[in-house]
Design a protein around this motif. Structure first.
Motif, short mmCIF file in Angstrom:
data_model
loop_
_atom_site.label_atom_id
_atom_site.label_comp_id
_atom_site.label_asym_id
_atom_site.label_seq_id
_atom_site.Cartn_x
_atom_site.Cartn_y
_atom_site.Cartn_z
N HIS A 124 0.69 -1.18 0.13
CA HIS A 124 -0.09 -0.09 -0.02
C HIS A 124 0.80 1.16 0.04
CE1 HIS A 124 -3.46 -2.64 0.47
NE2 HIS A 124 -4.27 -1.74 0.37
N ALA A 125 2.18 1.21 -0.30
CA ALA A 125 2.88 2.19 -0.40
C ALA A 125 3.98 2.02 -1.20
CB ALA A 125 3.36 2.85 0.98
N ILE A 126 4.89 1.08 -1.09
CA ILE A 126 6.13 0.76 -1.94
C ILE A 126 5.83 0.60 -3.44
CG2 ILE A 126 8.00 -0.64 -2.30
CD1 ILE A 126 8.59 -0.65 0.72
N ALA A 127 4.54 -0.34 -3.25
CA ALA A 127 4.25 -0.77 -4.78
C ALA A 127 3.67 0.34 -5.64
CB ALA A 127 3.01 -1.84 -4.72
N ALA A 128 3.15 1.27 -5.02
CA ALA A 128 2.90 2.61 -6.07
C ALA A 128 4.16 3.30 -6.57
CB ALA A 128 1.91 3.56 -4.98
N THR A 129 5.14 3.22 -5.92
CA THR A 129 6.42 3.82 -6.23
C THR A 129 7.10 3.08 -7.45
OG1 THR A 129 7.86 2.82 -4.73
CG2 THR A 129 6.37 4.87 -4.15
N ILE A 130 6.90 1.61 -7.41
CA ILE A 130 7.63 0.81 -8.32
C ILE A 130 6.93 0.37 -9.59
CG2 ILE A 130 8.79 -1.50 -8.37
CD1 ILE A 130 9.51 -1.08 -5.51
N HIS A 131 5.76 -0.18 -9.27
CA HIS A 131 4.87 -0.73 -10.45
C HIS A 131 4.20 0.39 -11.49
CE1 HIS A 131 5.01 -4.64 -9.02
NE2 HIS A 131 4.88 -4.32 -7.81
N ARG A 132 4.76 0.36 -12.57
CA ARG A 132 4.10 1.00 -13.60
C ARG A 132 2.73 0.79 -14.01
NH1 ARG A 132 9.17 0.95 -17.83
NH2 ARG A 132 8.96 -1.25 -17.37
N LYS A 133 2.17 -0.58 -13.78
CA LYS A 133 1.05 -0.83 -14.16
C LYS A 133 0.42 -1.25 -12.97
CE LYS A 133 2.35 -1.80 -18.83
NZ LYS A 133 2.42 -2.73 -20.37
N SER A 333 3.01 9.66 3.51
CA SER A 333 4.58 9.87 4.02
C SER A 333 5.28 8.77 3.34
CB SER A 333 4.53 9.84 5.73
OG SER A 333 5.79 9.97 5.88
N ASP A 334 5.08 7.46 3.47
CA ASP A 334 5.80 6.35 2.92
C ASP A 334 5.96 6.50 1.47
OD1 ASP A 334 6.46 5.41 5.48
OD2 ASP A 334 5.72 3.46 5.01
N ILE A 335 4.78 6.71 0.71
CA ILE A 335 5.03 6.91 -0.89
C ILE A 335 6.15 8.03 -1.04
CG2 ILE A 335 3.85 7.80 -2.89
CD1 ILE A 335 1.34 6.30 -1.94
N ALA A 336 6.06 9.06 -0.39
CA ALA A 336 6.93 10.04 -0.57
C ALA A 336 8.45 9.65 -0.19
CB ALA A 336 6.74 11.43 -0.02
N LYS A 337 8.42 9.01 0.77
CA LYS A 337 10.02 8.56 1.45
C LYS A 337 10.62 7.49 0.60
CE LYS A 337 11.92 6.25 5.51
NZ LYS A 337 11.41 5.69 6.75
N TRP A 338 9.58 6.53 0.27
CA TRP A 338 10.30 5.23 -0.72
C TRP A 338 10.30 5.53 -1.94
CZ3 TRP A 338 12.94 2.75 2.47
CH2 TRP A 338 12.75 2.43 3.87
#
Length: 350
Positions: A124-133, A333-338
């Motif tokens: 719910h945070a890191i995945a949004a920063t990595i996965h393009r789809k 916060s985690d989306i921004a951090k990671w």
């Protein structure tokens, strides 16, 4: 002239109560529809008030394999909610792709409170920063219920590495750039990104060796194939106690109750360092607010239960419930951090 009274056999059939006196032919044509509409309007088919929730079993999707921290938390929480709400809470393990497979299935579920999901900072945070789809939006496709727990990680080295604390590890890594390898449960996992953040803040060069899961990553460390690993406390404790690895620091901002004598990375000179895993309860977006409020209240009660707290503590988890708004802020916060770490190392996935 007075019309003759109709005989009993000549009385026309009565229209359904919802027909409102329409002509016979029209009533006849609409009778099936009118019957359904009348039934839907009856109290038996009206939407259940929030006070009666739940009226049937509830599914808790755990997007990781059985036996892990998410699974333990999901089952313990489900057991307590069963006792409080009088209905079964059934765990459904749907592992794959760092938690995104199970999360995606939960996002598409009917938003009625009968499908919940244990989400993590990975799903719910890191995945949004990595996965393009990514097949779901962690913020738009879910309504947060509450944070459930934090699980700190512990930084470990193989016994052959001549260091016993963080400052010695940094000095050794700087003297031997690129020589130390660190394992993880896979690209983009909290353990991987936590070590990448450590490399950035400590200004050291170590090589990432990803594995398919936490257990293979830990076995690689104990077997000497890699020299460094940051792993969840509950997974690491048996190896630490057996002397197969050296624990040199806790990765979270505060010390772990499971390892109270082990200082944090921040305490050992890397100021502000904070990494680890968190677990939270979510429902699909659109779930009625009264249902979310009740789940929040009952989860907080469950996490304040001394038996539950001791059970989770034995797994290295630190219960920490709160408001849906606080959980939303944590995700932002985690989306921004990671996201900054992911951008720095150039990590992407389809």
């Amino acid at each position: 002239m007075t019309q003759p009274a109709p005989t009993p056999n000549s009385v026309p059939p009565q229209a359904p109560a919802c027909a409102h006196g329409r002509p016979l032919r029209l009533r006849t044509m609409l009778a099936p529809l009118l019957t359904v509409l009348c039934a839907l309007g009856s109290p038996a088919h009206a939407a259940s008030p929030a006070g009666t929730y739940p009226e049937r079993p509830v599914t808790i999707v755990v997007p990781f394999a059985a036996g892990g921290a998410s699974d333990v938390l999901g089952r313990q929480l489900g057991k307590q909610l069963e006792l409080a709400l009088g209905q079964s809470f059934v765990v459904d393990n749907r592992a794959g792709a760092g938690g995104t497979v199970g999360a995606a299935s939960a996002a598409r579920a009917t938003p009625d409170g009968y499908t919940l999901v244990i989400g993590t900072n990975a799903s719910h945070a890191i995945a949004a920063t990595i996965h393009r789809k990514l097949r779901y939006d962690p913020l738009k496709d879910f309504v947060p219920v509450t944070l459930v727990a934090h699980v700190p990680q512990v930084l470990m080295v193989h016994p052959s590495v001549p260091v016993s604390n963080v400052q010695e590890l940094i000095a050794f890594a700087r003297k031997h750039p690129g020589k130390l390898n660190f394992s993880s449960a896979g690209n983009g996992t909290p353990g991987h990104l936590g070590m990448e953040l450590f490399k950035m803040m400590a200004q050291v060069d170590m090589v990432h060796v990803p594995f398919q899961g936490g257990n293979p990553a830990l076995l690689a460390l104990t077997g000497g194939q890699v020299e460094v690993l940051a792993d969840n406390v509950n997974s690491a404790l048996p190896m630490i106690k057996a002397g197969k690895v050296k624990a040199i620091a806790v990765t979270s901002a505060k010390r772990s109750g499971a390892l109270p004598d082990l200082p944090t990375i921040a305490e050992q000179g890397v100021a502000g360092f904070d990494s680890g895993s968190w677990f939270a309860l979510f429902a699909p977006a659109g779930t009625p607010a009264p249902v979310v409020a009740r789940l929040n209240a009952e989860t907080i009660k469950a996490l304040n239960n001394p038996t539950v707290r001791s059970t989770l503590a034995a797994q290295g988890a630190e219960p920490e419930a709160g408001t849906p708004e606080a959980l939303t802020q944590l995700i932002h916060s985690d989306i921004a951090k990671w996201g900054a770490v992911v951008k720095k190392i150039g990590l992407t996935a389809d």
